[in-house]
Write a protein that holds these residues in place. Structure first.
Motif, short mmCIF file in Angstrom:
data_model
loop_
_atom_site.label_atom_id
_atom_site.label_comp_id
_atom_site.label_asym_id
_atom_site.label_seq_id
_atom_site.Cartn_x
_atom_site.Cartn_y
_atom_site.Cartn_z
N ARG A 193 37.99 36.93 37.82
CA ARG A 193 38.14 35.45 37.96
C ARG A 193 39.18 35.17 40.14
O ARG A 193 39.68 33.83 40.02
N GLY A 194 39.27 36.13 40.22
CA GLY A 194 39.79 36.12 41.79
C GLY A 194 41.36 37.15 41.46
O GLY A 194 42.13 36.88 42.42
N ARG A 195 42.10 37.33 40.91
CA ARG A 195 42.53 37.91 40.33
C ARG A 195 44.19 37.17 40.58
O ARG A 195 44.09 36.42 40.77
N ASP A 196 45.72 38.04 40.72
CA ASP A 196 46.47 37.30 40.50
C ASP A 196 47.14 36.34 40.13
O ASP A 196 47.02 34.54 39.78
N ARG A 197 46.23 35.92 38.30
CA ARG A 197 46.22 34.92 37.30
C ARG A 197 46.51 35.51 35.93
O ARG A 197 46.31 36.59 35.47
N ILE A 198 46.08 34.40 35.32
CA ILE A 198 46.37 34.93 33.25
C ILE A 198 45.81 34.40 32.80
O ILE A 198 44.93 33.02 33.20
N GLU A 199 45.10 35.03 31.95
CA GLU A 199 44.08 34.28 30.84
C GLU A 199 44.88 35.05 29.73
O GLU A 199 45.42 36.05 29.09
N VAL A 200 44.27 33.69 28.90
CA VAL A 200 44.88 33.42 27.68
C VAL A 200 44.31 32.40 26.74
O VAL A 200 43.01 31.86 27.02
N GLU A 201 43.61 33.81 25.08
CA GLU A 201 42.71 33.05 23.85
C GLU A 201 43.78 33.03 22.70
O GLU A 201 44.16 33.78 22.86
N ILE A 202 43.68 32.50 22.34
CA ILE A 202 43.93 32.66 20.55
C ILE A 202 42.72 33.69 20.34
O ILE A 202 41.57 33.02 20.08
N PHE A 203 43.08 34.31 19.39
CA PHE A 203 42.63 35.40 18.60
C PHE A 203 41.81 35.47 17.75
O PHE A 203 43.27 33.98 17.20
N ASN A 204 40.62 35.19 17.20
CA ASN A 204 39.86 34.59 16.12
C ASN A 204 38.72 36.31 15.93
O ASN A 204 38.83 36.81 16.57
N ALA A 205 38.99 36.48 14.06
CA ALA A 205 37.81 37.37 14.47
C ALA A 205 36.51 37.22 14.71
O ALA A 205 35.77 38.49 15.06
N ASP A 206 36.19 36.02 15.56
CA ASP A 206 34.59 36.27 15.86
C ASP A 206 34.39 37.06 17.57
O ASP A 206 33.99 36.86 18.48
N CYS A 207 35.71 37.80 18.03
CA CYS A 207 35.82 37.65 19.83
C CYS A 207 35.53 39.72 19.79
O CYS A 207 35.57 40.10 18.92
#
Length: 75
Positions: A61-75
């Motif tokens: 998505r363009g580098r120099d960034r942070i992607e955050v997600e809440i973990f769930n069993a469907d990941c």
């Protein structure tokens, strides 16, 4: 928060090479957060795998960034 502080710190830093040239660095992070009860905590390998997928998303998505997600069993 820690990933954002690191990203900000790198943006404000200049690195000098031996020959005197200055350059800067960029960084991407994939952060997977588990927010459930301790008795249902996922395997560390699953968390690391998902964080790694998020890292590659950040780069795509363009580098120099942070992607955050809440973990769930469907990941």
């Amino acid at each position: 928060a820690a990933a954002q502080r690191l990203l900000d710190s790198l943006h404000n830093s200049r690195i000098s090479s031996i020959d005197g040239r200055d350059f800067s660095m960029t960084v991407s992070f994939g952060v997977c957060v588990f927010a459930g009860p301790p008795q249902s905590s996922p395997d560390l390998k699953d968390l690391a795998r998902h964080a790694d997928e998020l890292l590659y998303q950040a780069k795509a998505r363009g580098r120099d960034r942070i992607e955050v997600e809440i973990f769930n069993a469907d990941c």
